[in-house]
Design a protein around this motif. Structure first.
Motif, short mmCIF file in Angstrom:
data_model
loop_
_atom_site.label_atom_id
_atom_site.label_comp_id
_atom_site.label_asym_id
_atom_site.label_seq_id
_atom_site.Cartn_x
_atom_site.Cartn_y
_atom_site.Cartn_z
N ALA A 75 0.81 -1.22 0.00
CA ALA A 75 0.00 0.00 0.00
C ALA A 75 0.83 1.26 0.00
O ALA A 75 0.28 2.36 -0.05
CB ALA A 75 -0.94 0.00 1.21
N GLY A 76 2.15 1.13 0.08
CA GLY A 76 2.98 2.33 0.10
C GLY A 76 2.77 3.14 1.36
O GLY A 76 2.74 2.61 2.47
N LEU A 77 2.57 4.45 1.20
CA LEU A 77 2.40 5.36 2.33
C LEU A 77 0.93 5.66 2.63
O LEU A 77 0.63 6.60 3.39
CB LEU A 77 3.14 6.67 2.06
N SER A 78 0.01 4.87 2.06
CA SER A 78 -1.41 5.15 2.27
C SER A 78 -1.82 4.97 3.73
O SER A 78 -2.71 5.66 4.23
CB SER A 78 -2.26 4.24 1.37
N ASN A 79 -1.17 4.03 4.44
CA ASN A 79 -1.49 3.86 5.86
C ASN A 79 -1.10 5.10 6.66
O ASN A 79 -1.82 5.49 7.59
CB ASN A 79 -0.77 2.63 6.42
N TYR A 80 0.01 5.72 6.31
CA TYR A 80 0.42 6.94 7.01
C TYR A 80 -0.53 8.09 6.70
O TYR A 80 -0.81 8.94 7.56
CB TYR A 80 1.85 7.31 6.63
N THR A 81 -1.06 8.12 5.47
CA THR A 81 -2.06 9.12 5.14
C THR A 81 -3.32 8.92 5.97
O THR A 81 -3.93 9.88 6.45
CB THR A 81 -2.40 9.05 3.64
N SER A 82 -3.70 7.65 6.16
CA SER A 82 -4.89 7.37 6.98
C SER A 82 -4.68 7.76 8.44
O SER A 82 -5.63 8.18 9.11
CB SER A 82 -5.23 5.88 6.89
N VAL A 83 -3.45 7.63 8.92
CA VAL A 83 -3.19 8.00 10.32
C VAL A 83 -3.51 9.47 10.55
O VAL A 83 -4.07 9.85 11.59
CB VAL A 83 -1.72 7.70 10.68
N PHE A 84 -3.19 10.33 9.58
CA PHE A 84 -3.38 11.77 9.76
C PHE A 84 -4.73 12.26 9.24
O PHE A 84 -5.08 13.42 9.47
CB PHE A 84 -2.26 12.53 9.05
N THR A 85 -5.48 11.40 8.55
CA THR A 85 -6.77 11.84 8.02
C THR A 85 -7.95 11.11 8.64
O THR A 85 -9.08 11.62 8.57
CB THR A 85 -6.82 11.63 6.49
N ALA A 291 -2.22 -0.14 12.07
CA ALA A 291 -1.72 -0.07 13.44
C ALA A 291 -0.20 0.11 13.46
O ALA A 291 0.33 0.86 14.28
CB ALA A 291 -2.12 -1.32 14.22
N SER A 292 0.49 -0.58 12.57
CA SER A 292 1.95 -0.44 12.51
C SER A 292 2.34 0.97 12.09
O SER A 292 3.30 1.54 12.62
CB SER A 292 2.53 -1.46 11.54
N ALA A 293 1.62 1.56 11.15
CA ALA A 293 1.93 2.94 10.73
C ALA A 293 1.72 3.91 11.88
O ALA A 293 2.55 4.81 12.11
CB ALA A 293 1.04 3.32 9.55
N ALA A 294 0.63 3.75 12.63
CA ALA A 294 0.41 4.62 13.79
C ALA A 294 1.50 4.42 14.84
O ALA A 294 1.96 5.38 15.47
CB ALA A 294 -0.96 4.34 14.39
N GLY A 295 1.94 3.17 15.01
CA GLY A 295 3.02 2.91 15.96
C GLY A 295 4.32 3.56 15.54
O GLY A 295 5.06 4.08 16.38
N VAL A 296 4.62 3.55 14.25
CA VAL A 296 5.83 4.19 13.76
C VAL A 296 5.77 5.70 14.00
O VAL A 296 6.77 6.33 14.38
CB VAL A 296 6.03 3.88 12.27
N VAL A 297 4.60 6.29 13.81
CA VAL A 297 4.44 7.72 14.06
C VAL A 297 4.71 8.04 15.53
O VAL A 297 5.40 9.02 15.86
CB VAL A 297 3.03 8.19 13.64
N VAL A 298 4.19 7.20 16.43
CA VAL A 298 4.43 7.42 17.86
C VAL A 298 5.92 7.29 18.19
O VAL A 298 6.47 8.09 18.95
CB VAL A 298 3.60 6.42 18.70
N VAL A 299 6.57 6.29 17.61
CA VAL A 299 8.00 6.08 17.88
C VAL A 299 8.82 7.27 17.39
O VAL A 299 9.72 7.76 18.09
CB VAL A 299 8.49 4.77 17.22
N ILE A 300 8.50 7.77 16.20
CA ILE A 300 9.25 8.91 15.66
C ILE A 300 9.04 10.14 16.53
O ILE A 300 9.99 10.88 16.84
CB ILE A 300 8.84 9.18 14.21
#
Length: 324
Positions: A75-85, A291-300
């Motif tokens: 899915a590329g970066l679509s999960n990270y887009t979902s985290v912020f939208t 969930a993994s994308a949201a976890g990466v955002v928290v870690v960063i």
């Protein structure tokens, strides 16, 4: 007529071909021999911390629901887009910011007041200090259970018991028994966290108070400075680095808090912070990628805060070294 011969220094290429002195080679061997016992611990640390993070980073790039494993796709970066939208995730981010800011501010203020109290000499100071540190030593889940059942319970909780006793003093024998958790859920979580983390701030600020130069405080006292003036112009500037360290470390810990939200409110009534939302996304919605994308955002985010904290700690060490 005499001619003077000047020796030219060897070129860098020639110098690089020259053998290294034996003393320098021995120093390098000794340095590696000193570090060798630490290599197994370093390998273990990398295997335990960095490899799972790399795996999480890879999973965050996939649209992966465990209920439909055959439909997994990149899915590329679509999960990270979902985290912020995603509205739910965005609300959990706002709740996390509000929870962290309120708890950190309250703990810093209360910790400073308690540190100023313990900085004075009085009978039983050691026992008082031990009692004030006790909440920080309790397991977080146990502390949350204590507040949920022993304090907040509307039937037998201590808060309602104290409320009934105070109302009885004014002639009201049957006062209303508020449900603290459902009535003010976010404040209930914040109160439990403030109670547990205030000793942590107190210890940091007490260390800062006890590192003040005694001659400076004595000179201010001899010059006729009042207690407020000494605190404002001497103590508070000296505590600036310690206050920064407390705020940064407190933010790192509170941002990652899961126990109080899970135990007291189960993430309901608008108290779901980002760690709890990640838990729901992973274990209940089975959306591994999101969930993994949201976890990466928290870690960063945590790493950014921790970087500032480490800089503050290093500056404190440099100041102490220069003072010594």
């Amino acid at each position: 007529m005499s001619t003077s011969l000047t020796t030219q220094p060897p070129s860098p290429a020639v110098r690089s071909k020259q053998p290294r002195p034996a003393k320098q080679r021995k120093g390098g061997v000794r340095a590696w021999a000193t570090r060798a016992p630490l290599l197994p611990a370093l390998v273990f640390l990398i295997a335990v911390t960095q490899l799972p993070f790399v795996a999480t980073l890879v999973i965050s790039l996939f649209d992966w629901n465990s209920l439909s494993p055959d439909e997994r796709k990149f899915a590329g970066l679509s999960n990270y887009t979902s985290v912020f939208t995603d509205p739910e995730l965005r609300d959990s981010v706002l709740t996390t910011v509000l929870l962290t800011a309120s708890v950190v501010i309250a703990t810093v203020v209360l910790g400073l007041l308690l540190a100023l109290l313990l900085d004075r000499a009085f009978f039983g100071r050691g026992m008082v200090r031990t009692l004030l540190i006790t909440p920080f030593l309790i397991v977080p889940v146990s502390a949350a259970l204590l507040w949920k059942h022993a304090l907040y319970n509307p039937e037998y909780g201590l808060l309602n018991g104290a409320w009934t006793w105070i109302a009885g003093l004014f002639g009201d024998d049957s006062p209303a028994q508020p449900d603290w958790i459902s009535g003010m859920p976010l404040i209930a979580v914040e109160a439990a966290l403030v109670w547990q983390w205030t000793p942590f701030m107190m210890l940091i600020l007490l260390a800062g108070l006890q590192s003040r130069p005694a001659d400076m405080m004595e000179a201010a006292h001899l010059d006729g400075a009042s207690g407020w003036q000494s605190f404002r112009y001497l103590t508070l500037p000296h505590l600036r680095r310690y206050l920064e360290l407390g705020v940064l470390l407190g933010s790192v810990y509170i941002v990652q808090n899961f126990d109080a939200v899970f135990t007291i409110t189960s993430g309901g009534l608008g108290t779901a912070n980002l760690p709890y939302t990640i838990y729901q996304t992973f274990y209940q919605a089975h959306e591994y990628g999101l969930a993994s994308a949201a976890g990466v955002v928290v870690v960063i985010g945590t790493m950014i805060i921790a970087t500032f904290a480490l800089r503050v700690v290093s500056s404190l060490f440099r100041e102490e070294a220069n003072r010594a």
